[in-house]
Design a protein around this motif. Structure first.
Motif, PDB file in Angstrom:
ATOM      1  N   THR A 243       0.835  -1.210   0.000  1.00 23.15           N
ATOM      2  CA  THR A 243       0.000   0.000   0.000  1.00 23.15           C
ATOM      3  C   THR A 243       0.866   1.256   0.000  1.00 23.15           C
ATOM      4  O   THR A 243       0.584   2.224  -0.723  1.00 23.15           O
ATOM      5  N   THR A 244       1.923   1.254   0.799  1.00 22.68           N
ATOM      6  CA  THR A 244       2.833   2.402   0.829  1.00 22.68           C
ATOM      7  C   THR A 244       3.487   2.617  -0.523  1.00 22.68           C
ATOM      8  O   THR A 244       3.635   3.765  -0.980  1.00 22.68           O
ATOM      9  N   ALA A 245       3.866   1.521  -1.195  1.00 22.70           N
ATOM     10  CA  ALA A 245       4.461   1.645  -2.530  1.00 22.70           C
ATOM     11  C   ALA A 245       3.486   2.304  -3.494  1.00 22.70           C
ATOM     12  O   ALA A 245       3.867   3.188  -4.275  1.00 22.70           O
ATOM     13  N   HIS A 246       2.234   1.889  -3.456  1.00 25.05           N
ATOM     14  CA  HIS A 246       1.218   2.540  -4.300  1.00 25.05           C
ATOM     15  C   HIS A 246       1.135   4.026  -3.977  1.00 25.05           C
ATOM     16  O   HIS A 246       1.115   4.877  -4.871  1.00 25.05           O
ATOM     17  N   ASP A 247       1.063   4.360  -2.687  1.00 25.12           N
ATOM     18  CA  ASP A 247       0.888   5.756  -2.283  1.00 25.12           C
ATOM     19  C   ASP A 247       2.053   6.624  -2.769  1.00 25.12           C
ATOM     20  O   ASP A 247       1.844   7.758  -3.222  1.00 25.12           O
ATOM     21  N   VAL A 248       3.257   6.102  -2.678  1.00 21.75           N
ATOM     22  CA  VAL A 248       4.435   6.856  -3.124  1.00 21.75           C
ATOM     23  C   VAL A 248       4.407   7.041  -4.633  1.00 21.75           C
ATOM     24  O   VAL A 248       4.654   8.144  -5.148  1.00 21.75           O
ATOM     25  N   LEU A 249       4.107   5.980  -5.352  1.00 23.04           N
ATOM     26  CA  LEU A 249       4.056   6.058  -6.818  1.00 23.04           C
ATOM     27  C   LEU A 249       2.964   7.011  -7.274  1.00 23.04           C
ATOM     28  O   LEU A 249       3.167   7.829  -8.180  1.00 23.04           O
ATOM     29  N   TYR A 250       1.803   6.925  -6.656  1.00 21.79           N
ATOM     30  CA  TYR A 250       0.701   7.816  -7.027  1.00 21.79           C
ATOM     31  C   TYR A 250       1.003   9.264  -6.634  1.00 21.79           C
ATOM     32  O   TYR A 250       0.681  10.209  -7.358  1.00 21.79           O
TER      33      TYR A 250
END
Length: 223
Positions: free
Chosen positions: A71-78
Motif C-alpha cells: 500500500t505504501t508503494a502505491h501511495d508513493v508512486l501515485y
C-alpha cells in the motif's frame, strides 16, 4: 439541526481525473512485490480502498504480511502525480450549481487526509462545500457504505433526500447499501452500461454533461 437535501460526490475518477493513475500505481507496486496483474483487472477494482483492493486482486488465501508495504508503494508512486492532477470537465461548476440550488454539497472520499487536501485544491470549489470525508472517517472502504454514512453524519444531509454521484460500480453498490440513488459518471472508465447494470439510476459522460442536464436530472428533484 434540521436535516437538509444534498448531493454526495465521490472524488477520484468522478471530479478529478485520477482513475488510470491509480491503476498504473497499483500495477507498478504489485510488480515490485512479485505480482503480475493485468491493468484491466486493476482498473476494475479502482474505487475500492487499499483495505479491499489488494484482497480483490490477489485473493485472501495468501501471505498478507507485505500488504502495508504494498500500500505504501502505491501511495508513493501515485503521489508523484499530485502536482499534475487535473479536474474533470465541469467539476467545480457542477458543485457550485448544486450549492446554488440550496443543496448541501459533500465530498464522500476515502482518500487519505493529505491526498484529499490535494484533491480539494485541484477541484477549487471550496466555497460550494458543506463537508468532506477522508479515509479516517470510515472503518471500511467501498463497496461498504461506511464513507457515505460518515458523509451524511458530518453534513446533516437527509438520507431520504440525497443522491450520490460516482464513477465506479463500487460507488453504486455502496449507495445501494444505504438506499441512496446513485448517478453514474463514465469519466472514470467504467461504461454507462456497467454502471446502469450495477444499479445507477442514470448516467452521464462527466460532470460537465450532468451540469448541462442538471435541471432535468434527479438532483433537480431534491430541493
Amino acid at each position: 439541526m434540521t436535516a437538509k437535501p444534498g448531493v454526495l460526490f465521490d472524488v477520484d475518477g468522478t471530479l478529478v481525473d485520477t482513475t488510470y493513475l491509480h491503476t498504473v500505481a497499483w500495477w507498478e507496486a504489485l510488480r515490485r512485490f512479485g505480482h503480475d496483474v493485468p491493468m484491466a483487472e486493476i482498473h476494475r477494482g479502482i474505487g475500492m480502498g487499499s483495505d479491499k483492493i489488494i484482497d480483490h486482486l490477489l485473493g485472501t488465501d495468501r501471505d498478507q504480511d507485505a500488504d502495508p508495504e504494498l500500500t505504501t508503494a502505491h501511495d508513493v508512486l501515485y503521489g508523484a502525480w499530485w502536482e499534475r492532477l487535473r479536474p474533470l470537465p465541469g467539476a467545480a461548476d457542477l458543485l457550485r450549481a448544486c450549492a446554488g440550488r440550496g443543496l448541501a454539497v459533500v465530498l464522500a472520499s476515502s482518500a487519505k487526509e493529505a491526498e484529499l487536501a490535494i484533491l480539494r485544491k485541484v477541484i477549487n470549489a471550496e466555497d460550494a462545500l458543506t463537508a468532506a470525508t477522508s479515509s479516517s472517517d470510515a472503518a471500511q472502504s467501498k463497496p461498504a457504505p461506511d464513507i457515505l454514512q460518515a458523509a451524511l453524519d458530518q453534513s446533516d444531509v437527509d438520507p431520504h433526500r440525497c443522491v450520490f454521484v460516482g464513477d465506479a460500480v463500487w460507488d453504486v453498490k455502496a449507495a445501494a447499501a444505504l438506499d441512496i440513488p446513485c448517478i453514474g459518471l463514465a469519466c472514470g472508465g467504467t461504461s454507462a452500461a456497467e454502471l446502469t447494470e450495477a444499479g445507477a439510476i442514470t448516467t452521464y459522460a462527466d460532470p460537465a454533461a450532468l451540469l448541462r442536464d442538471l435541471g432535468q436530472s434527479p438532483i433537480a428533484k431534491l430541493g
